[in-house]
Design an enzyme around this catalytic site. Structure first.
Site, mmCIF file in Angstrom:
data_model
loop_
_atom_site.group_PDB
_atom_site.id
_atom_site.type_symbol
_atom_site.label_atom_id
_atom_site.label_comp_id
_atom_site.label_asym_id
_atom_site.label_seq_id
_atom_site.Cartn_x
_atom_site.Cartn_y
_atom_site.Cartn_z
ATOM 1 C CD GLU A 168 -2.790 -1.268 2.356
ATOM 2 O OE1 GLU A 168 -2.657 -0.753 3.361
ATOM 3 O OE2 GLU A 168 -3.514 -2.206 2.363
ATOM 4 C CD GLU A 224 -4.532 -8.141 1.603
ATOM 5 O OE1 GLU A 224 -5.193 -7.502 2.287
ATOM 6 O OE2 GLU A 224 -3.084 -7.896 1.610
HETATM 7 C C1 GLA Z 1 -4.802 -4.753 4.214
HETATM 8 C C2 GLA Z 1 -3.682 -5.690 4.728
HETATM 9 C C3 GLA Z 1 -4.055 -6.843 5.111
HETATM 10 C C4 GLA Z 1 -5.428 -6.659 6.277
HETATM 11 C C5 GLA Z 1 -6.451 -5.747 5.729
HETATM 12 C C6 GLA Z 1 -7.604 -5.578 6.774
HETATM 13 O O1 GLA Z 1 -5.409 -5.379 3.123
HETATM 14 O O2 GLA Z 1 -2.783 -6.076 3.521
HETATM 15 O O3 GLA Z 1 -3.026 -7.385 6.033
HETATM 16 O O4 GLA Z 1 -4.557 -5.829 7.512
HETATM 17 O O5 GLA Z 1 -5.882 -4.613 5.114
HETATM 18 O O6 GLA Z 1 -7.162 -5.305 7.765
#
Ligand code: GLA
Length: 371
Positions: A156, A261
């Site tokens: 991020e 994710e």
């Molecule tokens: C991001 C992170 C994850 C998780 C999510 C939700 O996507 O990469 O590790 O923490 O936030 O909390």
């Protein structure tokens, strides 16, 4: 730390037991296409959820640690590393021949303050922070060399406007902190795959910013093996065409695409992304709107979720040459972070297994559709 050594015994028993179902696992259905992964919580790694481990063995061939490898968990104090649970996680991956992921090395969240400060509480300088970054990356990656096969190196780093996020990493080191993280990681384990991971690719400026970042890293000779699109999606957002567009854009710049994710919230989009607000603090009318399924999921929504999963996996299947892995960001609905962010105390239903770890229509539909 797992607080009972008995748990690993449970794990062994459960992992060796095969259920009586003859239907294929999700991983078998997609075995010629991509890995099917899942994020495991600490309790799951510690063997405290027997049913989850059965599900893991049957349906998944890749794992990601949901939290235990984040900096604040694995390296909470300057000279203190917590490796016990991560060791168990890695052992699990090795034993069952699972493609094991490390998540995440450099991120602006879940990283303790001390990382950026000196003993007097002042911000460290560029050299000091680079030294810490290198020490962390080497210590963690070398320990799991050959056992963790792919790493989310930087998480991020791009903001919604497409610029580099103004994190402490950026502020103190400067824009080459990302390059440095990849260089350290490559040196620490030359054989591991290295990824950049982010969300909201459907926002045009952000997507352009991410593409620019990856291309500029590649121009500088940095090898990036894959880009993770997190995939925290909703029933109707983003549109399929938007997702297709960024799968194609990433493929064009020569990186493997990873859906890193994935989860599909069935709740309305809540437009605030900062701190979580508790549902009980909203006025009753808002509570009803933003937490509509406290008593269970209506059949129609269950079906919409299943259709959305099938539609998305059809897209992934179409681009299976470019997609390396699809990882679900929890095993079941009880585990998912979407119950507590951006509003805490809600009941969401984004996963393939319900709160009792029983297969949902979405899982059955995927297997039926693709087998
Ligand atoms: C991001 C992170 C994850 C998780 C999510 C939700 O996507 O990469 O590790 O923490 O936030 O909390």
């Amino acid at each position: 730390m797992c607080n009972s050594s008995k748990n690993s015994g449970n794990l062994e028993t459960v992992m060796n037991k095969d259920g009586n179902s003859n239907s294929p696992g999700l991983k078998d259905v997609f075995k010629d296409d991509f890995y099917i992964g899942v994020a495991l919580s600490k309790d799951q790694v510690c063997g405290k959820e027997r049913e989850t481990l059965y599900v893991l063995k049957k349906h998944f061939n890749s794992v990601t640690p949901e939290n235990i490898l984040k900096w604040e968990e694995v390296h909470p104090k300057p000279n203190e590393y917590n490796f016990e649970t991560v060791d168990k996680y890695v052992e699990l991956g090795e034993k069952y021949n699972i493609f094991t992921i490390g998540h995440t090395l450099v991120w602006h969240l879940q990283t303790p303050d001390w990382v950026f400060k000196d003993v007097s509480g002042n911000w460290v300088d560029r050299e000091g922070l680079l030294k810490r970054m290198k020490e962390h990356i080497f210590t963690v990656m070398e320990r799991y060399k050959g056992k963790i096969h792919g790493w989310d190196v930087v998480n991020e780093a791009v903001d919604e406007e497409g610029s580099l996020r103004n994190s402490k990493w950026y502020e103190i080191i400067g824009e080459d902190y990302i390059q440095k993280a990849f260089e350290f990681a490559r040196e620490a384990d030359p054989d591991a795959e290295l990824y950049y991971n982010d969300y909201n690719f459907e926002k045009p400026f952000k997507c352009q910013g991410i593409m620019k970042l990856i291309e500029s890293l590649k121009e500088r000779g940095i090898r990036i093996d894959g880009v993770g699109i997190q995939g925290h999606w909703f029933l109707e957002y983003p549109r399929l065409e938007e997702i297709e567009a960024y799968i194609l854009a990433l493929s064009r710049i020569g990186v493997k695409v990873i859906v890193s994710e994935m989860d599909i919230s069935v709740l309305p989009i809540y437009p605030v992304e900062s701190e979580a607000v508790d549902i009980s603090l909203l006025i009753p009318e808002f509570q009803r709107v933003h937490n509509p399924y406290v008593d269970g999921l209506p059949e129609s929504v269950e079906k919409a979720l299943a259709d959305r999963y099938v539609e998305l996996f059809s897209l992934f299947h179409k681009y299976r040459e470019n997609i390396k892995r699809v990882t679900l960001w929890a095993v079941h609905d009880r585990q998912t972070w979407r119950n507590y962010l951006p509003i805490s105390g809600r009941k969401d239903y984004p996963m393939l297994f319900d709160r009792n770890c029983k297969p949902k229509l979405a899982l059955k539909s995927l297997i039926e559709h693709f087998k």
